[in-house]
Motif scaffolding. Sequence first.
Motif, PDB file in Angstrom:
ATOM      1  N   LEU A   1       0.836  -1.204   0.000  1.00 45.14           N
ATOM      2  CA  LEU A   1       0.000   0.000   0.000  1.00 45.14           C
ATOM      3  C   LEU A   1       0.869   1.252   0.000  1.00 45.14           C
ATOM      4  O   LEU A   1       0.645   2.188  -0.775  1.00 45.14           O
ATOM      5  CB  LEU A   1      -0.924   0.000   1.219  1.00 45.14           C
ATOM      6  N   ARG A   2       1.857   1.274   0.873  1.00 37.58           N
ATOM      7  CA  ARG A   2       2.739   2.442   0.958  1.00 37.58           C
ATOM      8  C   ARG A   2       3.511   2.662  -0.338  1.00 37.58           C
ATOM      9  O   ARG A   2       3.579   3.791  -0.852  1.00 37.58           O
ATOM     10  CB  ARG A   2       3.719   2.253   2.114  1.00 37.58           C
ATOM     11  N   ASP A   3       4.079   1.609  -0.874  1.00 35.33           N
ATOM     12  CA  ASP A   3       4.969   1.742  -2.028  1.00 35.33           C
ATOM     13  C   ASP A   3       4.230   2.008  -3.332  1.00 35.33           C
ATOM     14  O   ASP A   3       4.849   2.412  -4.321  1.00 35.33           O
ATOM     15  CB  ASP A   3       5.820   0.475  -2.177  1.00 35.33           C
ATOM     16  N   ASN A   4       2.925   1.783  -3.354  1.00 33.27           N
ATOM     17  CA  ASN A   4       2.163   1.957  -4.587  1.00 33.27           C
ATOM     18  C   ASN A   4       1.162   3.108  -4.514  1.00 33.27           C
ATOM     19  O   ASN A   4       0.217   3.171  -5.304  1.00 33.27           O
ATOM     20  CB  ASN A   4       1.457   0.650  -4.948  1.00 33.27           C
ATOM     21  N   GLY A   5       1.399   4.021  -3.589  1.00 34.71           N
ATOM     22  CA  GLY A   5       0.645   5.270  -3.569  1.00 34.71           C
ATOM     23  C   GLY A   5      -0.748   5.204  -2.990  1.00 34.71           C
ATOM     24  O   GLY A   5      -1.538   6.135  -3.180  1.00 34.71           O
ATOM     25  N   TYR A   6      -1.085   4.134  -2.271  1.00 32.47           N
ATOM     26  CA  TYR A   6      -2.409   4.065  -1.650  1.00 32.47           C
ATOM     27  C   TYR A   6      -2.434   4.914  -0.387  1.00 32.47           C
ATOM     28  O   TYR A   6      -1.444   4.994   0.345  1.00 32.47           O
ATOM     29  CB  TYR A   6      -2.783   2.618  -1.332  1.00 32.47           C
ATOM     30  N   GLN A   7      -3.569   5.551  -0.155  1.00 32.28           N
ATOM     31  CA  GLN A   7      -3.754   6.379   1.027  1.00 32.28           C
ATOM     32  C   GLN A   7      -4.765   5.683   1.937  1.00 32.28           C
ATOM     33  O   GLN A   7      -5.940   5.557   1.581  1.00 32.28           O
ATOM     34  CB  GLN A   7      -4.279   7.762   0.634  1.00 32.28           C
ATOM     35  N   VAL A   8      -4.307   5.211   3.081  1.00 29.60           N
ATOM     36  CA  VAL A   8      -5.208   4.553   4.027  1.00 29.60           C
ATOM     37  C   VAL A   8      -5.934   5.639   4.812  1.00 29.60           C
ATOM     38  O   VAL A   8      -5.301   6.458   5.488  1.00 29.60           O
ATOM     39  CB  VAL A   8      -4.440   3.616   4.970  1.00 29.60           C
TER      40      VAL A   8
END
Length: 347
Positions: free
Chosen positions: A151-158
């Motif tokens: 998630l972090r490395d692929n630009g997802y915003q939690v």
Amino acid sequence: MTMACRGVTRAGAPRWMPRGACWKRLLLALLPVLLGACSGLANRNAPAFSEVIARNDNYIIVRASRDATSRSLAKTFLGDAGRYWLIEEENDDTPVRPGRIVVIPLRETARSGISPHAVQTVPVLCYHRFGDRDDGMMISARRFEQQMAYLRDNGYQVIPLTALLEFLEGRQRVPRKAVVLTIDDGHQSIYKIAYPILKKYGFPATVFIYSDYLGYGGLTWPQIHEMGRDGLIDIQAHSKTHANLNKRLPGESRAAWLHRIETEVAAPTNKLREHADTPVIAYAYPYGETNEQVIDFLGQYDYLLGFTVFPGGNTAYSYPYTLHRSMIFGDRGMQAFRKALNNTMSF
């Protein structure tokens, strides 16, 4: 140089009445002056403080300082470093670098995530237990960390559950690659395994607990209080006993069934408000199943959201009491995890 866009003024110039957002035309006109037809500005030429080049009611255009980041610009100009993703998306995810021209949106647009060709969907992931192996509903610490790193490395915003609520109510735009993390039941492994990993990545998550499990094999109140102190872990309701509310017990009258449903809806919110002093706004249906009677009681007890385990994302116009969640299973690998993150629905 004559500016054709009257909605924008240079810093320090008399302010005209806004007539729309024409920042792209302004930017094209300003670039030769600002950059001298060069390909970029060296770090040594960047200002010590981000310089406002132009602004109107909708945008501010700045030249980034030597130490500027999207977070620092969001804190300075939007009042909230957490809104950095608005700047990144407005600038097509181009990194903020010293001397670079950056467009800062002052007003949110497309809060519904609807465009002529697609609709934004927000995936909600559903976990259960964590352990030393990947098997069914159990996720190993290694696999869970791998997923969070993805998630972090692929630009997802939690985003937290409250941001999803505001998106559904049309009050707030969410990032293009927004995702919500939820964990059901309240197993001890949440505190021992998942929480340290979530804390490492700074990701918020909602834990749906069934209240009879608390302190009797499940999470304890001290653990819940500790996880809640840093604002990452939100506790919401998952019934009292984890009974399937769609099914009447053998010999159970309709009146007794309705009373049992009401108890399963009311008990967790009462206990959470008593012990955790937390606003209870969401309910995850046991086994993901619901019906009209359960939803009626959710409304009576001031729940705003209800979650199933039907896979798929949620649009801004999704019915708030039958929201989708995608179950994450330990034995299905990263391909299934990536599939659960789909965040658009094309026309």
